[in-house]
Design an enzyme around this catalytic site. Sequence first.
Site, PDB file in Angstrom:
ATOM      1  N   ALA A  68       0.983  -1.037  -0.110  1.00 44.87           N
ATOM      2  CA  ALA A  68       0.015  -0.032  -0.147  1.00 44.87           C
ATOM      3  C   ALA A  68       1.085   1.147  -0.137  1.00 44.87           C
ATOM      4  CB  ALA A  68      -0.907   0.104   1.271  1.00 44.87           C
ATOM      5  N   CYS A 127      -8.314   3.817  -8.435  1.00 46.91           N
ATOM      6  CA  CYS A 127      -8.255   4.767  -7.369  1.00 46.91           C
ATOM      7  C   CYS A 127      -9.458   5.163  -7.008  1.00 46.91           C
ATOM      8  CB  CYS A 127      -7.288   6.261  -7.784  1.00 46.91           C
ATOM      9  SG  CYS A 127      -8.166   6.554  -9.343  1.00 46.91           S
ATOM     10  N   ASN A 189      -4.295  -4.306 -12.542  1.00 45.62           N
ATOM     11  CA  ASN A 189      -3.481  -3.919 -11.165  1.00 45.62           C
ATOM     12  C   ASN A 189      -3.505  -4.907 -10.412  1.00 45.62           C
ATOM     13  OD1 ASN A 189      -2.319  -1.966  -9.583  1.00 45.62           O
ATOM     14  ND2 ASN A 189      -3.389  -0.330 -10.866  1.00 45.62           N
ATOM     15  N   GLY A 241       2.153 -10.719 -12.611  1.00 45.95           N
ATOM     16  CA  GLY A 241       3.013 -12.095 -11.924  1.00 45.95           C
ATOM     17  C   GLY A 241       4.009 -12.625 -12.861  1.00 45.95           C
ATOM     18  N   GLY A 262       6.262  -6.286 -13.710  1.00 44.78           N
ATOM     19  CA  GLY A 262       6.156  -5.509 -12.589  1.00 44.78           C
ATOM     20  C   GLY A 262       7.041  -5.795 -11.660  1.00 44.78           C
ATOM     21  N   THR A 263       6.605  -6.585 -10.359  1.00 43.36           N
ATOM     22  CA  THR A 263       7.205  -6.672  -9.336  1.00 43.36           C
ATOM     23  C   THR A 263       8.639  -7.383  -9.403  1.00 43.36           C
ATOM     24  OG1 THR A 263       5.105  -6.992  -8.061  1.00 43.36           O
ATOM     25  CG2 THR A 263       7.134  -7.950  -7.014  1.00 43.36           C
TER      26      THR A 263
HETATM   27  C1  LIG Z   1       6.144  -0.999  -6.174  1.00 45.86           C
HETATM   28  C2  LIG Z   1       5.053  -1.056  -7.136  1.00 45.86           C
HETATM   29  C3  LIG Z   1       4.445   0.096  -7.454  1.00 45.86           C
HETATM   30  C4  LIG Z   1       3.340   0.395  -8.331  1.00 45.86           C
HETATM   31  N1  LIG Z   1       2.847   1.353  -8.703  1.00 45.86           N
HETATM   32  C5  LIG Z   1       1.878   1.398  -9.509  1.00 45.86           C
HETATM   33  C6  LIG Z   1       1.242   2.831 -10.238  1.00 45.86           C
HETATM   34  O1  LIG Z   1       1.773   3.928  -9.774  1.00 45.86           O
HETATM   35  N2  LIG Z   1       0.151   2.949 -11.116  1.00 45.86           N
HETATM   36  C7  LIG Z   1      -0.245   1.609 -11.523  1.00 45.86           C
HETATM   37  O2  LIG Z   1      -1.175   1.613 -12.257  1.00 45.86           O
HETATM   38  N3  LIG Z   1       0.144   0.480 -10.859  1.00 45.86           N
HETATM   39  C8  LIG Z   1       1.157   0.047 -10.062  1.00 45.86           C
HETATM   40  N4  LIG Z   1       1.706  -0.915  -9.648  1.00 45.86           N
HETATM   41  C9  LIG Z   1       0.968  -2.056 -10.257  1.00 45.86           C
HETATM   42  C10 LIG Z   1       2.079  -2.510 -11.262  1.00 45.86           C
HETATM   43  O3  LIG Z   1       1.874  -1.786 -12.692  1.00 45.86           O
HETATM   44  C11 LIG Z   1       1.481  -3.940 -12.141  1.00 45.86           C
HETATM   45  O4  LIG Z   1       0.355  -3.629 -12.669  1.00 45.86           O
HETATM   46  C12 LIG Z   1       1.143  -4.788 -10.871  1.00 45.86           C
HETATM   47  O5  LIG Z   1       2.276  -4.919 -10.008  1.00 45.86           O
HETATM   48  C13 LIG Z   1       1.072  -6.498 -11.538  1.00 45.86           C
HETATM   49  O6  LIG Z   1       2.193  -6.653 -12.249  1.00 45.86           O
HETATM   50  P1  LIG Z   1       3.330  -7.698 -11.335  1.00 45.86           P
HETATM   51  O7  LIG Z   1       2.641  -9.043 -10.818  1.00 45.86           O
HETATM   52  O8  LIG Z   1       4.181  -8.226 -12.414  1.00 45.86           O
HETATM   53  O9  LIG Z   1       3.975  -6.744 -10.333  1.00 45.86           O
HETATM   54  C14 LIG Z   1       2.809  -0.646  -8.966  1.00 45.86           C
HETATM   55  C15 LIG Z   1       3.245  -2.145  -8.378  1.00 45.86           C
HETATM   56  C16 LIG Z   1       4.394  -2.336  -7.621  1.00 45.86           C
HETATM   57  C17 LIG Z   1       4.978  -3.565  -7.294  1.00 45.86           C
END
Ligand SMILES: Cc1cc2nc3c(=O)[nH]c(=O)nc-3n(C[C@H](O)[C@H](O)[C@H](O)COP(=O)(O)O)c2cc1C
Length: 310
Positions: A68, A127, A189, A241, A262-263
Site C-alpha cells: 500500500a 483509485c 492492477n 505476475g 512489474g514486481t
Molecule cells: C512497487 C509498485 C508500484 C506500483 N505502482 C503503480 C502505479 O503507480 N500505478 C499503477 O497503475 N500500477 C502500479 N503498480 C502495479 C503494477 O504496474 C502492475 O500492474 C502490478 O504490479 C501487477 O504486475 P506484477 O505482478 O508483475 O507486479 C505498482 C506495482 C508495484 C509492485
Amino acid sequence: MVDMRVRIGEIELKNPVMPGSGTMGEGLARVMDLNRIGAIVTKTITPDKREGCVPPRMVEYKDGSLMAIGIPCKGPDHYIEEILPHYRAYATPVVCSVSAPTVEAFGQLAAKLSVPGVSVIEANISCPNLEQDGKAFGMDAEASARVVRRIKESTDRPVWAKLTPNVTDIAAIAQAVEAAGADAITCANGMLGMAVDVENFQPALGNITGGMTGPCMRPIILRMAWQVARAVKIPIIGSGGMATARDALEYLMVGCSAVQIGTINFVRPTAMLEVIDGVEAFCRRKGLRAARELTGAMVPRREFKEQQVA
Ligand SMILES: Cc1cc2nc3c(=O)[nH]c(=O)nc-3n(C[C@H](O)[C@H](O)[C@H](O)COP(=O)(O)O)c2cc1C
C-alpha cells in the site's frame, strides 16, 4: 529473424514487453538500454502532490508482495519538467499513467500531460472515486466508462484503461471501457489483500489493505486476461505476475498483444530483456515469423465445454 513488432491500436511497439506503471524509473537506464523495451511506462501521476500511504507500506511473501504505497507523486509539472526530458532521449514510446479523484480531474490531467514525448495515456482507474462512494472507479462499469470518455475528449493520444482485478465480472468492465472509446486495456492492477502483524496486534500495513502483486497472482490475472480477450476487440496488455518469457507467452497466448512486467523488475532489473529474448527464441523454435502470431494462439482442448469451476 523474428518480427517482434506489435501494434496496440495506432501505436506500433518494437516488441511486446514494457514495465508495469510504478516499477521502473529513470535509473533503469543505468542497467539497460531503454531503446530495447517496447514502451516506457511512468509511475502514475496525480493532479496534486501526494505523500502516499503511512508506513509500513510493504509485506513480502515467497512469491509476491502486498503493498500500500498510495501513489506518492510530485505532480504533473515535476513530471513534465524533470522526468520526461530523460525519456525523450529514447526512441521508445512513453506511456503516461494518470490517476485522479474525479472524472473531470482525470480529463484535465490527461490534457495537461499530452505534451510532446508522451505517446499514450494509461488511465489507472484503481483509485477511489471521490464523487461517489470512494470505491475505485474501476469497480463500476459506468464510472470506468465516464473516465475513459472524459480522457478521450481531452487528448488526441490513444487511451489505455488499466483495470482493477477487484471486481466480480471483469469482462463487463472491459466492455464498458471499450464502448467508451478506450484504445486498449491493461489487465490488471494489484488485487486487494491484507496481513496482520500478530506480535504487535496490528495491521501489517499502515493502510490496512493493499495490492497483492507478483508471481503468485499470475493464474488469477491470466484468467482475467483470457476473459477480457473473449469479451472485447481492442488490444489487451497483460499485467500480473510475470517473471519469465514463459509467463509472458501465457498472456500472449490467451489473447494479449503485449505484456507489462512489474514486481520482478525489483528482483531482477534486466528481467524485461530476458523476456524479450525468450519470446523471440520461442518464436524461432516454433517456426513463427512474428511475435504477434502468439496473440490468442492458445488452442482450446477438444473436450472443453463452458462450465463454472468452483
Ligand atoms: C512497487 C509498485 C508500484 C506500483 N505502482 C503503480 C502505479 O503507480 N500505478 C499503477 O497503475 N500500477 C502500479 N503498480 C502495479 C503494477 O504496474 C502492475 O500492474 C502490478 O504490479 C501487477 O504486475 P506484477 O505482478 O508483475 O507486479 C505498482 C506495482 C508495484 C509492485
